[in-house]
Design an enzyme around this catalytic site. Structure first.
Site, mmCIF file in Angstrom:
data_model
loop_
_atom_site.group_PDB
_atom_site.id
_atom_site.type_symbol
_atom_site.label_atom_id
_atom_site.label_comp_id
_atom_site.label_asym_id
_atom_site.label_seq_id
_atom_site.Cartn_x
_atom_site.Cartn_y
_atom_site.Cartn_z
ATOM 1 N N LYS A 172 2.547 7.355 4.285
ATOM 2 C CA LYS A 172 1.906 6.063 4.168
ATOM 3 C C LYS A 172 1.383 5.568 5.542
ATOM 4 O O LYS A 172 1.301 4.287 5.839
ATOM 5 C CB LYS A 172 2.857 5.103 3.559
ATOM 6 C CG LYS A 172 3.119 4.945 2.143
ATOM 7 C CD LYS A 172 3.912 4.053 1.437
ATOM 8 C CE LYS A 172 5.414 4.232 1.686
ATOM 9 N NZ LYS A 172 6.186 3.333 0.766
ATOM 10 N N PRO A 179 0.952 -1.405 -0.136
ATOM 11 C CA PRO A 179 0.007 0.082 -0.079
ATOM 12 C C PRO A 179 0.958 1.132 -0.096
ATOM 13 O O PRO A 179 1.776 1.395 0.769
ATOM 14 C CB PRO A 179 -0.839 -0.017 1.263
ATOM 15 C CG PRO A 179 0.201 -1.098 2.251
ATOM 16 C CD PRO A 179 0.738 -2.086 1.070
ATOM 17 N N GLU A 180 0.411 2.323 -0.861
ATOM 18 C CA GLU A 180 1.208 3.418 -0.793
ATOM 19 C C GLU A 180 0.271 4.578 -0.790
ATOM 20 O O GLU A 180 -0.881 4.381 -0.251
ATOM 21 C CB GLU A 180 1.939 3.578 -2.166
ATOM 22 C CG GLU A 180 2.876 2.427 -2.347
ATOM 23 C CD GLU A 180 3.792 2.352 -3.723
ATOM 24 O OE1 GLU A 180 3.895 3.619 -4.519
ATOM 25 O OE2 GLU A 180 4.010 1.291 -4.310
#
Length: 324
Positions: free
Chosen positions: A60, A2-3
């Site tokens: 993030k 996930p970014e």
């Protein structure tokens, strides 16, 4: 992994569905690798009876502001994700939890039930995430050490150019440095460099003003679009590198092989009479994005200081390798 777009989608889901509601139940996993610096029992006790005031993000990292501290903070790591029962939350590439899995998931690290019955969970299958309980998440690492957020605090072109001119490391490595700019990970970095036609290994300090302008534009457009569609990759434009990079296999863009698409930009550089150095850079972009099975040709290109004749010869070798 996930970014920024995926974490922002999670933040929005919490904001839209959970803000203003009271926590009536909390289950925190007994996992000291993920639950950092506090026992699961103390974590649970600190959540119970609290009202969620807001959901916040930088880079993030996400944290929930409650009606009194301390606040839960989530560093998503490689596979951290937010799920809300009965609510569609974006499922990024290689998501760990399926709709048919048990609820809450066996990978759940923090499970919360709210006073209206809504439930949400933060999961992490690979256990690289960090969940903390902090009085002020922005005042301590990792959030305090982050550079400007790529979406919320974008650099101007001039500031970006001045910053890059002082950095003698590869441009991709710099984009991944969260202390330089926060929120960009591997897929976003690859996408923005691909769209800006900049080789990932080019030294940041050698980027021309024109290249930095293209990079600045690409960062803005890629991140804003990905956030706009809640990081749902099925809505990303078909010509984005994202759709081809995961399996490292050649694909087609607008009915043509990707290598032909890359050849076009090399040809356009020649046609526009750019400096030889920029032509070489554009050519090396082709070398970077060729499939793994072309490693021999790629190494031949990237391991040499090329004269113009060698450049043409290398181009011919690549072309022949793709025809064969």
């Amino acid at each position: 992994m996930p970014e920024l777009p995926e974490v922002e989608a999670a933040r929005r889901a919490i904001h839209d569905n959970c803000v203003g509601k009271k926590i009536t139940k909390a289950i925190v996993a007994e996992d000291s690798k993920v639950i950092d610096g506090v026992s699961h029992a103390d974590f649970e006790a600190s959540l119970l009876g609290k009202t969620i005031v807001s959901a916040n993000r930088k880079g993030k990292n996400m944290w929930l502001e409650l009606d009194s501290p301390p606040f839960p903070s989530f560093q998503f790591g490689m596979a951290g994700a937010v799920y809300i029962k009965g609510v569609a939350v974006t499922k990024y590439k290689r998501s760990a939890v399926k709709d048919t899995d048990e609820w809450p998931s066996k990978y759940s690290k923090v499970f919360v039930q709210l006073d209206d019955g809504l439930e949400f969970s933060f999961t992490d299958k690979r256990r690289f995430a960090k969940v903390r309980l902090l009085k002020d998440p922005t005042s301590v690492p990792p959030i305090s050490e982050l550079g400007p957020d790529a979406l919320l605090e974008p650099m101007t072109e001039d500031v970006l150019f001045a910053s890059l001119s002082k950095k003698k490391i590869s441009i991709k490595a710099l984009l991944l440095d969260q202390s330089f700019i926060s929120g960009i990970g591997n897929w976003v970095a690859d996408e923005v460099l691909y769209q800006a036609r900049i080789h990932p290994e080019q030294s940041s300090a050698t980027l021309s003003k024109e290249c930095v302008e293209a990079l600045h534009k690409s960062i803005k457009e890629v991140i804003e679009f990905a956030v706009q569609v809640d990081a749902e990759s099925i809505h990303f434009p078909r010509e984005w590198l994202f759709h081809f990079r995961w399996g490292k296999r050649p694909g087609k863009v607008n009915g043509k092989k990707m290598v032909i698409h890359m050849w076009f930009f090399f040809y356009r550089s020649l046609k526009n009479r750019l400096k030889l150095e920029q032509i070489v850079i554009n050519f090396l972009v082709i070398g970077f994005f060729i499939p793994v099975k072309r490693n021999r040709e790629r190494c031949w290109l990237m391991g040499r200081k090329l004269s113009l004749s060698q450049l043409v010869a290398g181009l011919q070798r690549l072309y022949q390798s793709f025809r064969s």
